[in-house]
Design an enzyme around this catalytic site. Structure first.
Site, PDB file in Angstrom:
ATOM      1  N   ARG A  35       0.849  -1.187   0.000  1.00  0.00           N
ATOM      2  CA  ARG A  35       0.000   0.000   0.000  1.00  0.00           C
ATOM      3  C   ARG A  35       0.885   1.238   0.000  1.00  0.00           C
ATOM      4  O   ARG A  35       1.579   1.524   0.976  1.00  0.00           O
ATOM      5  CB  ARG A  35      -0.925  -0.024   1.218  1.00  0.00           C
ATOM      6  CG  ARG A  35      -1.839  -1.246   1.226  1.00  0.00           C
ATOM      7  CD  ARG A  35      -2.638  -1.371   2.498  1.00  0.00           C
ATOM      8  NE  ARG A  35      -3.509  -2.551   2.468  1.00  0.00           N
ATOM      9  CZ  ARG A  35      -4.243  -2.961   3.491  1.00  0.00           C
ATOM     10  NH1 ARG A  35      -4.208  -2.285   4.630  1.00  0.00           N
ATOM     11  NH2 ARG A  35      -5.005  -4.038   3.382  1.00  0.00           N
ATOM     12  N   LYS A 117     -15.492 -14.065   4.291  1.00  0.00           N
ATOM     13  CA  LYS A 117     -15.478 -12.720   3.710  1.00  0.00           C
ATOM     14  C   LYS A 117     -14.282 -12.577   2.768  1.00  0.00           C
ATOM     15  O   LYS A 117     -13.176 -13.008   3.087  1.00  0.00           O
ATOM     16  CB  LYS A 117     -15.378 -11.660   4.810  1.00  0.00           C
ATOM     17  CG  LYS A 117     -15.150 -10.242   4.294  1.00  0.00           C
ATOM     18  CD  LYS A 117     -14.950  -9.277   5.438  1.00  0.00           C
ATOM     19  CE  LYS A 117     -14.560  -7.900   4.937  1.00  0.00           C
ATOM     20  NZ  LYS A 117     -13.183  -7.854   4.385  1.00  0.00           N
ATOM     21  N   HIS A 141     -11.903  -5.890  -0.229  1.00  0.00           N
ATOM     22  CA  HIS A 141     -11.211  -5.190   0.857  1.00  0.00           C
ATOM     23  C   HIS A 141     -10.982  -3.721   0.496  1.00  0.00           C
ATOM     24  O   HIS A 141      -9.888  -3.176   0.678  1.00  0.00           O
ATOM     25  CB  HIS A 141      -9.889  -5.874   1.202  1.00  0.00           C
ATOM     26  CG  HIS A 141      -9.498  -5.704   2.643  1.00  0.00           C
ATOM     27  ND1 HIS A 141     -10.058  -6.448   3.654  1.00  0.00           N
ATOM     28  CD2 HIS A 141      -8.620  -4.864   3.249  1.00  0.00           C
ATOM     29  CE1 HIS A 141      -9.540  -6.090   4.809  1.00  0.00           C
ATOM     30  NE2 HIS A 141      -8.666  -5.120   4.591  1.00  0.00           N
ATOM     31  N   ARG A 144      -7.931  -2.350  -1.556  1.00  0.00           N
ATOM     32  CA  ARG A 144      -6.597  -2.084  -1.001  1.00  0.00           C
ATOM     33  C   ARG A 144      -5.684  -3.302  -1.017  1.00  0.00           C
ATOM     34  O   ARG A 144      -4.538  -3.206  -0.590  1.00  0.00           O
ATOM     35  CB  ARG A 144      -6.726  -1.583   0.442  1.00  0.00           C
ATOM     36  CG  ARG A 144      -7.486  -0.274   0.565  1.00  0.00           C
ATOM     37  CD  ARG A 144      -7.261   0.362   1.919  1.00  0.00           C
ATOM     38  NE  ARG A 144      -7.639  -0.533   3.004  1.00  0.00           N
ATOM     39  CZ  ARG A 144      -7.103  -0.480   4.224  1.00  0.00           C
ATOM     40  NH1 ARG A 144      -6.153   0.372   4.490  1.00  0.00           N
ATOM     41  NH2 ARG A 144      -7.521  -1.303   5.164  1.00  0.00           N
ATOM     42  N   ASP A 172     -19.497  -5.923   0.895  1.00  0.00           N
ATOM     43  CA  ASP A 172     -18.541  -5.023   1.531  1.00  0.00           C
ATOM     44  C   ASP A 172     -17.691  -4.381   0.441  1.00  0.00           C
ATOM     45  O   ASP A 172     -17.475  -4.977  -0.607  1.00  0.00           O
ATOM     46  CB  ASP A 172     -17.648  -5.823   2.492  1.00  0.00           C
ATOM     47  CG  ASP A 172     -16.482  -5.004   3.007  1.00  0.00           C
ATOM     48  OD1 ASP A 172     -16.722  -4.077   3.795  1.00  0.00           O
ATOM     49  OD2 ASP A 172     -15.332  -5.284   2.619  1.00  0.00           O
ATOM     50  N   GLY A 195     -17.416   0.598   6.455  1.00  0.00           N
ATOM     51  CA  GLY A 195     -16.096   0.667   7.067  1.00  0.00           C
ATOM     52  C   GLY A 195     -15.583   2.081   7.241  1.00  0.00           C
ATOM     53  O   GLY A 195     -15.632   2.658   8.318  1.00  0.00           O
ATOM     54  N   ARG A 196     -15.111   2.669   6.157  1.00  0.00           N
ATOM     55  CA  ARG A 196     -14.415   3.951   6.271  1.00  0.00           C
ATOM     56  C   ARG A 196     -15.290   5.069   6.820  1.00  0.00           C
ATOM     57  O   ARG A 196     -14.794   5.958   7.509  1.00  0.00           O
ATOM     58  CB  ARG A 196     -13.860   4.358   4.904  1.00  0.00           C
ATOM     59  CG  ARG A 196     -12.762   3.442   4.427  1.00  0.00           C
ATOM     60  CD  ARG A 196     -12.106   3.951   3.166  1.00  0.00           C
ATOM     61  NE  ARG A 196     -11.244   2.933   2.593  1.00  0.00           N
ATOM     62  CZ  ARG A 196     -10.509   3.108   1.517  1.00  0.00           C
ATOM     63  NH1 ARG A 196     -10.535   4.267   0.888  1.00  0.00           N
ATOM     64  NH2 ARG A 196      -9.751   2.128   1.051  1.00  0.00           N
TER      65      ARG A 196
END
Length: 257
Positions: A35, A117, A141, A144, A172, A195-196
């Protein structure tokens, strides 16, 4: 999931004792991706003993640290590094391990749901269904992990078309507003993960920020339902949206001018 069965069982037991009602095994982060922002910012807090609380508070992991001669209070970096090596170890489990994990969770939790997941491919979803998992969370994910991975919405539609009547499908990745929620539900998801959004709220205003963000998302969704003419979530289906084929381009091949 650690490559340490005793530690895995300890984590499952603690989850059940803490009141969790389902076990969801994340398949897409047994190794962290390259990343760029994290590399540039040296954002690997785990190697500095931060964010490793789940491991540092576990009796089995504490025993492992003692066996290695590491005092987490005096050597937080070393302790954090060992925890990282346990959970993001870069050594993937195979499908053959899934029945054991599912059996252990069912035994510990008295039969509560076990889900996977990180599904992006119909073939993987097929294996999951054959194993008898209670649900599948379609996810990349948040994009990412694999650079250039297919959009989760595209994967969701394919997986739902193949197995929507055989397992419980969740979604997701990329939920930023009500329209994202609506699309996922229309393509077959029973519900979506967020999430974020709540992390952003948490970083700005703590618990109050999380509540504000989630209330805003619900208000956004409520208004979207109203203005699009839907009285109930049950009315949302594949006919509720239109989508272009994957071969469609964003720009016309020939200009009309």
């Amino acid at each position: 999931m650690p490559h340490d069965d005793e530690l895995t069982l300890s984590l499952l037991q603690r989850a059940h004792d803490s009141g969790f009602t389902a076990c969801i095994l994340t398949l897409d982060t047994w190794q962290l991706a390259w990343r760029h922002r994290d590399v540039v910012n040296s954002n690997y807090a785990f190697y500095h003993g931060q964010g490793a609380d789940l491991g540092l508070s576990d009796p089995v992991f504490q025993k492992r640290l003692e066996e290695a001669g590491i005092d987490p209070k005096k050597q937080p970096n070393e302790a954090g590094a060992i925890w990282v090596d346990n959970v993001w170890h870069g050594r993937a489990w195979s499908w053959e391990k899934m029945p054991w994990l599912m059996e252990q969770w069912k035994r510990i939790s008295n039969g509560k749901p076990f889900c996977l997941k990180g599904m992006q491919h119909v073939a993987d979803a097929k294996k999951a269904v054959e194993l008898g998992v209670n649900g599948i969370a379609v996810s990349n994910h948040a994009g990412r992990q694999v650079d250039g991975a297919c959009a989760s919405l595209d994967a969701l539609e394919k997986i739902f078309n193949a197995f929507g009547d055989k397992t419980y499908i969740m979604f997701d990745s990329g939920i930023r507003g009500a329209a994202d929620v609506f699309k996922a539900l229309a393509l077959g998801a029973k519900f979506v993960f967020v999430g974020r959004l709540w992390v952003w709220g948490l970083s700005i205003k703590g618990e109050l920020g999380v509540r504000h963000v989630m209330k805003s998302l619900l208000a956004d969704f409520d208004i979207l339902m109203n203005v699009s003419g839907y009285q109930s979530v049950d009315q949302i289906d594949r006919d509720s949206i239109e989508s272009l084929p994957n071969s469609a381009g964003m720009i016309a091949e020939k200009s009309k001018l």
